[in-house]
Design a protein around this motif. Structure first.
Motif, PDB file in Angstrom:
ATOM      1  N   PRO A 285       1.403   7.563  -6.177  1.00 62.62           N
ATOM      2  CA  PRO A 285      -0.226   7.739  -5.649  1.00 62.62           C
ATOM      3  C   PRO A 285      -1.129   8.344  -6.544  1.00 62.62           C
ATOM      4  O   PRO A 285      -2.304   8.359  -6.710  1.00 62.62           O
TER       5      PRO A 285
ATOM      6  N   TRP B  45      -0.574  -8.350   1.302  1.00 66.34           N
ATOM      7  CA  TRP B  45      -0.246  -7.369   0.243  1.00 66.34           C
ATOM      8  C   TRP B  45       1.361  -7.522  -0.079  1.00 66.34           C
ATOM      9  O   TRP B  45       1.644  -7.560  -1.361  1.00 66.34           O
TER      10      TRP B  45
ATOM     11  N   ARG C 255       2.585  -0.177  -7.743  1.00 65.50           N
ATOM     12  CA  ARG C 255       1.802   0.087  -6.417  1.00 65.50           C
ATOM     13  C   ARG C 255       2.574  -0.536  -5.388  1.00 65.50           C
ATOM     14  O   ARG C 255       3.382  -1.271  -5.252  1.00 65.50           O
TER      15      ARG C 255
ATOM     16  N   VAL D  18       0.597  -0.639   0.830  1.00 67.13           N
ATOM     17  CA  VAL D  18      -0.318   0.275   1.253  1.00 67.13           C
ATOM     18  C   VAL D  18      -1.420   0.464   0.344  1.00 67.13           C
ATOM     19  O   VAL D  18      -2.682   0.790   0.643  1.00 67.13           O
ATOM     20  N   GLN D  19      -0.827   1.149  -1.042  1.00 69.14           N
ATOM     21  CA  GLN D  19      -2.006   1.324  -2.058  1.00 69.14           C
ATOM     22  C   GLN D  19      -2.807   0.306  -2.344  1.00 69.14           C
ATOM     23  O   GLN D  19      -4.030   0.446  -2.616  1.00 69.14           O
TER      24      GLN D  19
ATOM     25  N   LYS E 177      -3.845  -2.079  -0.099  1.00 70.07           N
ATOM     26  CA  LYS E 177      -4.902  -2.167   0.907  1.00 70.07           C
ATOM     27  C   LYS E 177      -5.836  -1.106   0.831  1.00 70.07           C
ATOM     28  O   LYS E 177      -7.211  -1.476   0.897  1.00 70.07           O
ATOM     29  N   ASP E 178      -5.460   0.176   0.639  1.00 69.61           N
ATOM     30  CA  ASP E 178      -6.564   1.142   0.298  1.00 69.61           C
ATOM     31  C   ASP E 178      -7.407   0.894  -0.956  1.00 69.61           C
ATOM     32  O   ASP E 178      -8.600   1.170  -0.777  1.00 69.61           O
ATOM     33  N   LYS E 179      -6.647   0.587  -2.029  1.00 67.21           N
ATOM     34  CA  LYS E 179      -7.769   0.440  -3.118  1.00 67.21           C
ATOM     35  C   LYS E 179      -8.508  -0.862  -3.109  1.00 67.21           C
ATOM     36  O   LYS E 179      -9.799  -0.966  -3.316  1.00 67.21           O
ATOM     37  N   TRP E 180      -8.176  -1.968  -2.255  1.00 68.59           N
ATOM     38  CA  TRP E 180      -8.900  -2.802  -1.990  1.00 68.59           C
ATOM     39  C   TRP E 180     -10.412  -2.728  -1.153  1.00 68.59           C
ATOM     40  O   TRP E 180     -11.426  -3.123  -1.335  1.00 68.59           O
ATOM     41  N   ARG E 181      -9.917  -1.957   0.132  1.00 69.17           N
ATOM     42  CA  ARG E 181     -11.326  -1.321   0.964  1.00 69.17           C
ATOM     43  C   ARG E 181     -12.140  -0.564   0.109  1.00 69.17           C
ATOM     44  O   ARG E 181     -13.246  -0.483  -0.013  1.00 69.17           O
ATOM     45  N   SER E 182     -11.469   0.442  -0.835  1.00 72.91           N
ATOM     46  CA  SER E 182     -12.349   1.286  -1.720  1.00 72.91           C
ATOM     47  C   SER E 182     -13.216   0.324  -2.841  1.00 72.91           C
ATOM     48  O   SER E 182     -14.540   0.644  -2.950  1.00 72.91           O
TER      49      SER E 182
END
Length: 261
Positions: A4, A28, A44, A47-48, A50-55
């Motif tokens: 992370p 993912w 990666r 979960v990373q 998913k969070d990166k795509w949302r960002s």
């Protein structure tokens, strides 16, 4: 497990974008198993991703909204500066650039309408297309031209009929010529002797022409009647000959001898 604390690289962001385009969002685990994207996203976790795509998606939306607002503000400011507001006050020298822009765009519009030479007027698309082909213009030029055309109509420089624009004569600096006093002559009275004599001559000429036409038509009718009588006589003769030959045919069919006269 992904790290992370590891900073995301541009290559990883490009890989996520391409992977979502191929698999869709939410896949993912499948993306990390894909041989095309697994090496580029090896550090990666799902979960990373998913969070990166949302960002990334939120950042893209903010950029679109911001860039759109900036573009609209620039377009409005540029359009407002093209033609100065009539009730604006201040030193005229500070507005010299706005006046130059107004004159330049007005000249371009007048040149386009005059060159297109459409008797019904030119629409905004034709005007902008002409200017874009001839001059190098800014990216938001079409929006600016719509605003300039609207202001020229309000100032009485252009006439707008439906979606077409025409140049007013006053805008071109032309005036309708007025007849000189010595060229204006009073019209003769309708009841003057000369006017009555002219009317009588005209009526006589028209009557003579009508009589000649009637006589010509009478001659044509007489000729047509004679021709019809001649054709009728020929038809009667033909019927008589036909009956004569029918009688000969009947006698011959009965074995009788027929002697021609």
């Amino acid at each position: 497990m992904g790290n992370p604390k590891l900073k995301w690289t541009l290559e990883e962001e490009e890989a996520i974008t391409a992977a979502v385009a191929k698999f869709g969002t939410g896949q993912w685990k499948n993306i990390l198993k894909d041989p095309e994207f697994a090496p580029r996203l090896a550090n990666r976790s799902n979960v990373q991703l998913k969070d990166k795509w949302r960002s990334m998606r939120n950042r893209s939306a903010v950029n679109k909204i911001t860039s759109g607002a900036v573009s609209n503000a620039r377009a409005q400011n540029a359009a407002a500066s093209l033609i100065p507001v009539g009730n604006a006050v201040g030193d005229p020298s500070k507005r010299s650039l706005d006046l130059e822009n107004a004159i330049m765009y007005k000249t371009m519009i007048f040149e386009a309408i005059s060159s297109i030479k459409d008797p019904n007027g030119s629409n905004s698309g034709a005007i902008v297309g002409f200017i874009e082909r001839k001059y190098k213009v800014p990216q938001n030029f079409r929006k600016l031209m719509i605003s300039v055309l609207r202001r020229l109509v309000l100032k009485g420089k252009l006439d707008k009929v439906q979606d077409r624009y025409k140049i007013k004569d006053a805008a071109l600096g032309t005036e309708t010529p007025m007849p000189k006093e010595r060229e204006v002559q009073p019209s003769p009275s309708q009841n003057s002797p000369s006017n009555i004599s002219e009317k009588i001559k005209d009526a006589s000429a028209i009557a003579a022409q009508k009589i000649a036409e009637a006589q010509n038509k009478s001659l044509m009718v007489a000729e047509a009647v004679k021709e019809a009588e001649r054709i009728s006589e020929m038809a009667e003769d033909a019927d008589s000959v036909l009956l004569y030959f029918k009688e000969i045919l009947e006698q011959c069919s009965q074995g009788k001898t027929f002697i021609l006269p």
